[in-house]
Design a protein around this motif. Structure first.
Motif, mmCIF file in Angstrom:
data_model
loop_
_atom_site.group_PDB
_atom_site.id
_atom_site.type_symbol
_atom_site.label_atom_id
_atom_site.label_comp_id
_atom_site.label_asym_id
_atom_site.label_seq_id
_atom_site.Cartn_x
_atom_site.Cartn_y
_atom_site.Cartn_z
ATOM 1 N N SER B 230 6.709 14.541 -5.677
ATOM 2 C CA SER B 230 5.485 14.569 -4.898
ATOM 3 C C SER B 230 4.576 13.383 -5.255
ATOM 4 O O SER B 230 4.047 12.696 -4.378
ATOM 5 N N ASP B 234 3.480 10.052 -2.890
ATOM 6 C CA ASP B 234 2.087 9.627 -2.709
ATOM 7 C C ASP B 234 1.883 8.162 -3.059
ATOM 8 O O ASP B 234 0.991 7.508 -2.519
ATOM 9 N N GLN B 235 2.717 7.683 -4.000
ATOM 10 C CA GLN B 235 2.540 6.299 -4.461
ATOM 11 C C GLN B 235 3.216 5.266 -3.572
ATOM 12 O O GLN B 235 2.998 4.070 -3.730
ATOM 13 N N LYS B 238 1.865 2.682 2.406
ATOM 14 C CA LYS B 238 1.498 3.441 3.604
ATOM 15 C C LYS B 238 2.601 3.477 4.657
ATOM 16 O O LYS B 238 2.895 4.527 5.224
ATOM 17 N N GLN B 241 5.294 5.944 3.847
ATOM 18 C CA GLN B 241 4.870 7.346 3.851
ATOM 19 C C GLN B 241 5.022 8.003 5.211
ATOM 20 O O GLN B 241 5.185 9.203 5.317
ATOM 21 N N ARG B 250 8.795 15.956 1.794
ATOM 22 C CA ARG B 250 7.589 16.771 1.578
ATOM 23 C C ARG B 250 7.824 18.222 1.996
ATOM 24 O O ARG B 250 7.368 19.149 1.331
#
Lengths: 149, 397
Positions: B230, B234-235, B238, B241, B250
């Motif tokens: 997780s 997040d890291q 963009k 993601q 996710r």
């Protein structure tokens, strides 16, 4: 022979790590023997250290691989489904001789056509279970289609 | 569920790119893979294996008469591999007859032993060489090749140290004696397992902007550390993601978290051998071990005597067991229950896959179990071998 399969396997497994979740991939092929006889071929590519079991596992043993061919008006099955040699071991858990496949397994079913050179599809379901030394994936059914043309 | 997650990856056209429309290429996944090998003069079948931009696996063939080949397709981020097999007139490699002919040919020519892994995405990839795939020169506009090589080499290293310990631990667990030797194996196993699992997260932290990180995070579905996964997602930059693989990972995390220690166990109502439905709810007020298994699963059957031992040891301490079989057919299930002499409630999970209890519990492989407390909360997971006894002794004081 084994070396070749291993090499193929390595080449393939380098590609898909996600195959670990789905360690057996099925593909189908059809071979013409004559105008009225065909061979249906189902091949399983088995990744990593996973096993697929033979169709002929003694009762009470691991889940065998089973094929169910949907009958239709165009063909008749000729004999049983053949399989490759596989590895046979004395299984310490089930206390019986068990045959399984690693890397690759090929299953063949001969059929007789009712009308020479007719075109149709044969639907089949393969039910199987995959295991390695420490776990199994729950039993699974996969639909197969053989295209006779 | 897992099938969907691991199969159905793709690039959706980034919503942001659609709205702002220009700078970012929205359709950039087409690839051309070409090869020219001067010393391959007899016909060969060239194979390219990869995952496309929807994450479907492909094994494409190209019959090359002169050592040249070309593949076209779509990929967003895939590890890919090229290799050669002999061309045999009239047969495909799915047929055993092919191998009788091909085996001789493969023995005599070393280039059939080689394969070349690389990172495939949109762009052109041109391999040139004599006959050796491994040493062939790759010209490409893809910038991820070096990062990918670093990933693969690093993974091989941690894997090589971890895999032998899986076997050693399995043997030691099956003996079931806790001593100095088994402690040492367990400690080493835990250490190497952690290094193996963490490798993906360390790698993606180092390269948060590279598509190779997506491959690393997707890696081995059985050994996720969901908290770290997780954080790693997040890291990511963009752009990455918004990619489907990230959102599917996710979803997987959400499912895992809902079946985590501390969460309320999903209720179920399944049939016992007499067709009577029994629910988890009816066990409130007791500690209960929900154990997933199947008759044809050797590792499960090997574990059963250990579970029976634990049951006999702790059954007087407000403890019970429910075994849930994932068998498709009833008969082998009943036979195995009788053979293994499982004295507790046995249920069969023969609902269709999408509604199955094992799917709701996020079970990936069996055997797999959940220890649930009197209030219905999960307090431990996947207890096997000696660990089952240790944990039960600790909880059921």
């Amino acid at each position: 022979m084994k070396k070749i399969f291993l090499f193929l396997l390595l080449a393939i497994s380098a590609n898909g790590f996600s195959q670990i979740m789905n360690p057996v991939k099925w593909t189908t092929a059809v071979k013409k023997i004559s105008a009225t006889e065909y061979e249906l071929i189902a091949s399983a590519t088995i990744s990593g250290n996973w096993h697929l079991y033979s169709q002929n596992v003694p009762k009470g043993g691991p889940s065998p691989t089973t094929f169910t061919f949907e009958s239709n008006a165009n063909y008749l099955k000729k004999g049983n489904t053949n399989e490759g040699a596989g590895h046979t071991v004395n299984d310490p858990v089930f206390k019986m001789k068990i045959t399984f496949f690693e890397g690759k397994a090929v299953f063949k079913q001969r059929i007789k056509l009712k009308k020479p050179n007719s075109k149709f599809k044969v639907n089949a379901v393969v039910e199987y279970m995959t295991c390695n030394d420490s776990q199994c994936l729950p039993p699974k059914e996969v639909d197969l289609v053989f295209d006779i043309k | 569920m897992k099938k969907i997650i691991f199969k159905a990856l793709m690039v959706i056209l980034f919503a942001s790119a659609l709205s702002s429309c220009s700078e970012k290429k929205t359709v950039g996944n087409e690839f051309v893979v070409k090869g020219k090998f001067s010393k391959i003069t007899s016909p060969v079948i060239v194979y390219l294996t990869y995952q496309d931009d929807k994450n479907e696996s492909h094994k494409e063939e190209f019959v090359s008469k002169n050592g040249e080949f070309e593949f076209k397709g779509n990929a967003f981020a895939s590890s890919a591999s090229i290799f050669f097999t002999p061309y045999v007139e009239g047969y495909t490699i799915d047929q055993p007859e092919y191998w009788t002919v091909a085996a001789k040919e493969m023995k005599s020519k070393p280039y059939f032993e080689k394969s070349r892994g690389f990172f495939l995405e949109g762009g052109t990839f041109e391999f040139t060489g004599d006959d050796n795939l491994e040493t062939a020169k790759l010209q490409t506009d893809s910038e991820n090749q070096e990062i990918f090589t670093e990933y693969v080499q690093g993974l091989e290293k941690v894997k090589k140290e971890y895999v032998p310990l899986v076997g050693q631990k399995a043997v030691s667990d099956s003996i079931g004696i806790k001593d100095q030797k088994s402690d040492k194996i367990n400690a080493e196993y835990e250490l190497k397992r952690k290094q193996f699992v963490d490798y993906a997260y360390e790698f993606s932290a180092k390269y948060p902007e590279s598509k190779v990180s997506l491959i690393a995070l997707q890696a081995d579905g059985f050994s996720y550390d969901f908290d770290k996964l997780s954080v790693a997602l997040d890291q990511l930059s963009k752009d990455l993601q918004t990619v489907k693989i990230a959102s599917l990972l996710r979803e997987r995390i959400t499912k895992e978290n809902s079946n985590n220690i501390g969460k309320e166990a999903v209720d179920f109502s399944l049939e016992d051998p007499n067709g009577k439905e029994i629910s988890l709810q009816s066990y409130r007020g007791k500690y209960v071990l929900v154990d997933f298994w199947a008759s044809g699963c050797a590792p499960c059957r090997a574990e059963n005597p250990n579970v029976v031992k634990a049951y006999n040891k702790f059954k007087s301490k407000n403890f019970d067991i429910i075994s849930i079989s994932t068998d498709i057919k009833k008969e082998p299930w009943l036979k195995a229950v009788a053979e293994d002499k499982l004295p507790w409630v046995n249920l069969i999970d023969k609902k269709e896959r999408s509604k199955a209890t094992w799917v709701a519990y996020g079970v990936l492989g069996i055997p797999s179990n959940f220890l649930i407390d009197p209030s219905g909360k999960i307090v431990a997971k996947n207890l096997r071998g000696i660990e089952l006894h240790t944990k039960l002794a600790e909880i059921l004081k």
